[in-house]
Design an enzyme around this catalytic site. Sequence first.
Site, mmCIF file in Angstrom:
data_model
loop_
_atom_site.group_PDB
_atom_site.id
_atom_site.type_symbol
_atom_site.label_atom_id
_atom_site.label_comp_id
_atom_site.label_asym_id
_atom_site.label_seq_id
_atom_site.Cartn_x
_atom_site.Cartn_y
_atom_site.Cartn_z
ATOM 1 N N LEU A 18 113.098 43.750 20.439
ATOM 2 C CA LEU A 18 113.141 44.918 21.317
ATOM 3 C C LEU A 18 114.525 45.557 21.271
ATOM 4 O O LEU A 18 115.534 44.847 21.294
ATOM 5 C CB LEU A 18 112.851 44.488 22.759
ATOM 6 C CG LEU A 18 111.501 43.811 23.003
ATOM 7 C CD1 LEU A 18 111.468 43.192 24.401
ATOM 8 C CD2 LEU A 18 110.370 44.821 22.833
ATOM 9 N N ASP A 60 113.267 38.012 19.143
ATOM 10 C CA ASP A 60 114.398 38.040 20.084
ATOM 11 C C ASP A 60 114.836 36.646 20.527
ATOM 12 O O ASP A 60 115.704 36.513 21.400
ATOM 13 C CB ASP A 60 114.008 38.841 21.339
ATOM 14 C CG ASP A 60 114.159 40.349 21.149
ATOM 15 O OD1 ASP A 60 115.187 40.765 20.567
ATOM 16 O OD2 ASP A 60 113.265 41.087 21.568
ATOM 17 N N GLU A 65 119.901 32.909 26.084
ATOM 18 C CA GLU A 65 120.337 32.960 27.483
ATOM 19 C C GLU A 65 119.205 33.348 28.435
ATOM 20 O O GLU A 65 119.172 32.928 29.585
ATOM 21 C CB GLU A 65 121.460 33.992 27.623
ATOM 22 C CG GLU A 65 121.868 34.218 29.060
ATOM 23 C CD GLU A 65 123.001 35.217 29.201
ATOM 24 O OE1 GLU A 65 122.818 36.393 28.876
ATOM 25 O OE2 GLU A 65 124.068 34.807 29.640
ATOM 26 N N ASP A 66 118.273 34.143 27.918
ATOM 27 C CA ASP A 66 117.229 34.670 28.792
ATOM 28 C C ASP A 66 116.167 33.645 29.177
ATOM 29 O O ASP A 66 115.360 33.892 30.064
ATOM 30 C CB ASP A 66 116.567 35.886 28.126
ATOM 31 C CG ASP A 66 117.549 37.038 28.024
ATOM 32 O OD1 ASP A 66 118.315 37.252 28.984
ATOM 33 O OD2 ASP A 66 117.574 37.708 26.974
ATOM 34 N N HIS A 160 120.185 44.263 31.580
ATOM 35 C CA HIS A 160 120.345 43.108 32.462
ATOM 36 C C HIS A 160 121.591 43.260 33.342
ATOM 37 O O HIS A 160 122.502 44.014 33.009
ATOM 38 C CB HIS A 160 120.538 41.828 31.631
ATOM 39 C CG HIS A 160 119.311 41.355 30.916
ATOM 40 N ND1 HIS A 160 119.295 41.064 29.575
ATOM 41 C CD2 HIS A 160 118.058 41.094 31.362
ATOM 42 C CE1 HIS A 160 118.090 40.647 29.227
ATOM 43 N NE2 HIS A 160 117.316 40.648 30.295
ATOM 44 N N CYS A 247 124.418 36.656 25.731
ATOM 45 C CA CYS A 247 122.972 36.492 25.466
ATOM 46 C C CYS A 247 122.651 35.410 24.455
ATOM 47 O O CYS A 247 121.558 34.861 24.457
ATOM 48 C CB CYS A 247 122.383 37.780 24.916
ATOM 49 S SG CYS A 247 123.007 39.257 25.689
HETATM 50 C C1 CIR Z 1 115.647 42.193 24.531
HETATM 51 O O1 CIR Z 1 115.501 43.409 24.700
HETATM 52 O O2 CIR Z 1 115.080 41.358 25.221
HETATM 53 C C2 CIR Z 1 116.580 41.733 23.444
HETATM 54 N N1 CIR Z 1 116.492 42.595 22.317
HETATM 55 C C3 CIR Z 1 117.997 41.677 23.946
HETATM 56 C C4 CIR Z 1 118.211 40.613 24.985
HETATM 57 C C5 CIR Z 1 119.631 40.514 25.433
HETATM 58 N N2 CIR Z 1 119.809 39.416 26.294
HETATM 59 C C6 CIR Z 1 120.697 39.369 27.271
HETATM 60 O O3 CIR Z 1 121.348 40.358 27.572
HETATM 61 N N3 CIR Z 1 120.786 38.238 27.958
#
Ligand code: CIR
Length: 252
Positions: A18, A60, A65-66, A160, A247
Amino acid sequence: MYTHAITRKPGVDFAQGLTTSSLGPPDYRLMLAQHAAYVQELRSLGLEVIELDPLPGYPDAYFVEDTAVVTPEAAVITRPGAETRRGEEQAVAPVLSRYRQLFWLESPATLEGGDVLMAGRHFFIGVSERTNQAGAEQLGAILAGYGYTWVAVPVGEGLHLKSGVNYLGSDTLLVTAQFAGEPAFAGYKQILVDETEAYAANTLWINDCLVTPTGCPNTLEQLYSLGFKVIELDVSEACKMDGGLTCMSLRF
Ligand code: CIR
């Protein structure tokens, strides 16, 4: 002090992740080189890095981290708000279970670790497009069980919470102008990032050292002049995928 980090190598399909950025298509070889340098930096800072393999079908997934929120006492496995990312957390849970007691967020909660900022015994939990109020409350209740306090923070613009604010230790926050007036941050010392360098708000604090993205000279100078030890790292390819320094690892 952090002793460990979990990372995941970007897969060949990472460019299908994404993104809202208009910085152009990312380069896989450069991404791998930058990711390897990132892992090396974590090791240089004294962390034992558990590096996971790419997760096929989840472009992704290297934004680990997510997938979890880890405290000294427990790990909370998240429920990503992005449907294409749901499942990444299942792949991280067995690894974290070797180090922490696990808790799981449940529907209707959605929450991504990028929205969770730990500041000592206090947590800021961003309510964003990815993290809903139920997610904040479920996580907050688990944290409160360990004596932590927490507050929900509306994220508004941006992906975020940690895209725009990070903790630098000693009751100090690095914030973009967007978050400077946020009531939840009153009482904290705030360092305002240069308005042309908002991306630098995603600075990583590890054991009294800061890792900032290259290309943000004003922030670098500002942090140096305040006496911080700062290392620059180029994460241009992750930036093209809306990600950054925090992230790409889970620190604990
Ligand atoms: C997303 O849109 O989920 C990933 N492309 C980017 C996630 C970035 N994660 C974060 O800031 N912890």
